[in-house]
Enzyme design. Structure first.
Site, mmCIF file in Angstrom:
data_model
loop_
_atom_site.group_PDB
_atom_site.id
_atom_site.type_symbol
_atom_site.label_atom_id
_atom_site.label_comp_id
_atom_site.label_asym_id
_atom_site.label_seq_id
_atom_site.Cartn_x
_atom_site.Cartn_y
_atom_site.Cartn_z
ATOM 1 N N HIS A 1 3.600 -1.553 5.046
ATOM 2 C CA HIS A 1 3.651 -0.787 3.787
ATOM 3 C C HIS A 1 5.094 -0.443 3.423
ATOM 4 O O HIS A 1 5.474 -0.470 2.258
ATOM 5 C CB HIS A 1 2.814 0.490 3.901
ATOM 6 C CG HIS A 1 1.354 0.210 4.114
ATOM 7 N ND1 HIS A 1 0.668 -0.713 3.356
ATOM 8 C CD2 HIS A 1 0.452 0.716 5.005
ATOM 9 C CE1 HIS A 1 -0.595 -0.751 3.773
ATOM 10 N NE2 HIS A 1 -0.740 0.092 4.765
ATOM 11 N N LEU B 1 10.955 -0.153 -19.939
ATOM 12 C CA LEU B 1 9.796 -0.644 -19.184
ATOM 13 C C LEU B 1 8.832 0.497 -18.850
ATOM 14 O O LEU B 1 9.240 1.543 -18.363
ATOM 15 C CB LEU B 1 10.274 -1.282 -17.870
ATOM 16 C CG LEU B 1 9.167 -1.707 -16.897
ATOM 17 C CD1 LEU B 1 8.471 -2.980 -17.378
ATOM 18 C CD2 LEU B 1 9.734 -1.924 -15.497
ATOM 19 N N ASP C 1 -1.081 -7.038 -2.171
ATOM 20 C CA ASP C 1 -1.940 -7.101 -0.982
ATOM 21 C C ASP C 1 -1.263 -7.892 0.139
ATOM 22 O O ASP C 1 -0.472 -8.795 -0.126
ATOM 23 C CB ASP C 1 -3.289 -7.730 -1.365
ATOM 24 C CG ASP C 1 -4.375 -7.428 -0.341
ATOM 25 O OD1 ASP C 1 -4.166 -6.557 0.525
ATOM 26 O OD2 ASP C 1 -5.432 -8.075 -0.411
HETATM 27 C C1 IPE Z 1 -6.702 -3.809 -3.035
HETATM 28 O O1 IPE Z 1 -6.389 -4.240 -1.761
HETATM 29 C C2 IPE Z 1 -6.116 -2.460 -3.297
HETATM 30 C C3 IPE Z 1 -4.671 -2.401 -3.409
HETATM 31 C C4 IPE Z 1 -3.845 -3.398 -3.349
HETATM 32 C C5 IPE Z 1 -4.147 -1.089 -3.606
HETATM 33 P P1 IPE Z 1 -7.388 -4.046 -0.530
HETATM 34 O O2 IPE Z 1 -6.690 -4.622 0.645
HETATM 35 O O3 IPE Z 1 -7.814 -2.638 -0.444
HETATM 36 O O4 IPE Z 1 -8.618 -4.937 -0.978
HETATM 37 P P2 IPE Z 1 -9.829 -5.536 -0.145
HETATM 38 O O5 IPE Z 1 -10.372 -4.430 0.708
HETATM 39 O O6 IPE Z 1 -9.281 -6.633 0.691
HETATM 40 O O7 IPE Z 1 -10.773 -6.031 -1.180
HETATM 41 C C1 IPE Z 2 -1.975 -3.746 0.499
HETATM 42 O O1 IPE Z 2 -1.885 -4.254 1.781
HETATM 43 C C2 IPE Z 2 -1.647 -2.281 0.423
HETATM 44 C C3 IPE Z 2 -2.782 -1.421 0.120
HETATM 45 C C4 IPE Z 2 -3.987 -1.801 -0.119
HETATM 46 C C5 IPE Z 2 -2.520 0.002 0.093
HETATM 47 P P1 IPE Z 2 -3.062 -4.086 2.826
HETATM 48 O O2 IPE Z 2 -2.816 -2.845 3.603
HETATM 49 O O3 IPE Z 2 -4.369 -4.190 2.188
HETATM 50 O O4 IPE Z 2 -2.795 -5.344 3.755
HETATM 51 P P2 IPE Z 2 -3.870 -6.299 4.409
HETATM 52 O O5 IPE Z 2 -4.769 -6.775 3.309
HETATM 53 O O6 IPE Z 2 -4.604 -5.485 5.425
HETATM 54 O O7 IPE Z 2 -3.066 -7.399 5.004
HETATM 55 MG MG MG Z 3 -5.587 -5.740 1.768
#
Ligand code: IPE
Ligand code: IPE
Ligand code: MG
Length: 257
Positions: A54, A148, A37
């Protein structure tokens, strides 16, 4: 107290500030799951579009796969896209759906050589063809590999996972192939997406959020949780090692003494 005194005399950083390294003779978690995240915030900090975050996060995936393999982790599960992530802007979803193809086009051969077995965990229903075919190609190219186990949780939701298991069990009961009294924890586990994967020993979440966001709700009943404020694109092998080292210092009691 003594450690404080020692620190004062020698001016050494305390344990929390020292980068910790895993004990090679200590227990290495068999299964590490990661909620990757913070990509969007990483990009925002740099005035870049979220998709740049990303792409940067994909580099971290490559590093951490090698680090996990190198240290002897047997199963690594990466949460890449949740069932809730469809709510994001169309452009971002489209970009995320193209990432598996992009990642595998450059990494698959090396992963094959490393004897890595790739699997997708999640619902295949709503994925675009190019996403699903990239994942299925990786699965079939690596299905004989014995090293793995690398799982990508894609269009994965913990509740959907449980609903899927319950639906299958109800159908088996209705068909007379399963008696209600035969339904136990093992039977439920066998009908989850993770049926042949052991439960995670360690769950890492980056970016400072202290929640599960619908990840592996059943499977993490006794998983050790480790959270860091570091954003996923900034997460390094050292952070990964720190998580493992801290895991090694925990006492897993499973309700016992
Ligand atoms: C959780 O992250 C999902 C992934 C890392 C794929 P999100 O960014 O979607 O989670 P919330 O919305 O902050 O809970
Ligand atoms: C995690 O990073 C990737 C996915 C959930 C796909 P985010 O895109 O949620 O990044 P933040 O949380 O907005 O910083
Ligand atoms: Mg996120």
């Amino acid at each position: 107290m003594l450690e404080r005194l020692g620190q004062f005399l020698t001016n050494k950083p305390n344990a929390a500030e020292r980068p910790s390294i895993p004990d090679q003779n200590g227990e290495i978690p068999q299964h590490v799951a990661i909620i990757m995240d913070g990509n969007g915030r990483w990009a925002k900090q740099r005035n870049l579009p979220r998709i740049a975050g990303h792409r940067a996060g994909m580099k971290t995936v490559k590093e951490i796969v090698k680090a996990a393999d190198g240290i002897g982790v047997k199963v690594l599960t990466m949460y890449a896209f949740s069932t809730e992530n469809w709510k994001r802007p169309r452009d971002e979803v489209d970009f995320l759906m193209k990432l598996p193809q992009e990642f595998l086009s450059t990494e698959l051969e090396e992963l094959v050589e490393r004897n890595v077995r790739i699997r997708m965990v999640g619902s295949r229903d709503r994925l675009p063809d190019y996403t699903l075919s990239a994942m299925e190609l990786a699965e079939s190219r690596t299905k004989q590999n014995t090293g793995l186990k690398l799982n990508f949780a894609l269009n994965y939701g913990g509740r959907t996972d449980i609903v899927k298991a319950v639906t299958e069990l109800v159908q088996l009961v209705q068909a007379g192939k399963l008696k209600p009294e035969q339904v136990d924890e093992a039977v439920i586990s066998q009908h989850l997406y993770t049926s042949d994967i052991p439960d995670p020993d360690l769950l890492i979440r980056t970016s400072g959020e202290i929640r599960l966001s619908n990840f592996m709700l059943w499977q993490i009943a006794y998983t050790e949780l480790w959270f860091t404020d570091v954003l996923w694109p900034d997460f390094t092998i050292q952070h990964f090692h720190q998580a493992i080292a801290e895991y090694q210092g925990r006492a897993r009691r499973y309700g016992g003494v």
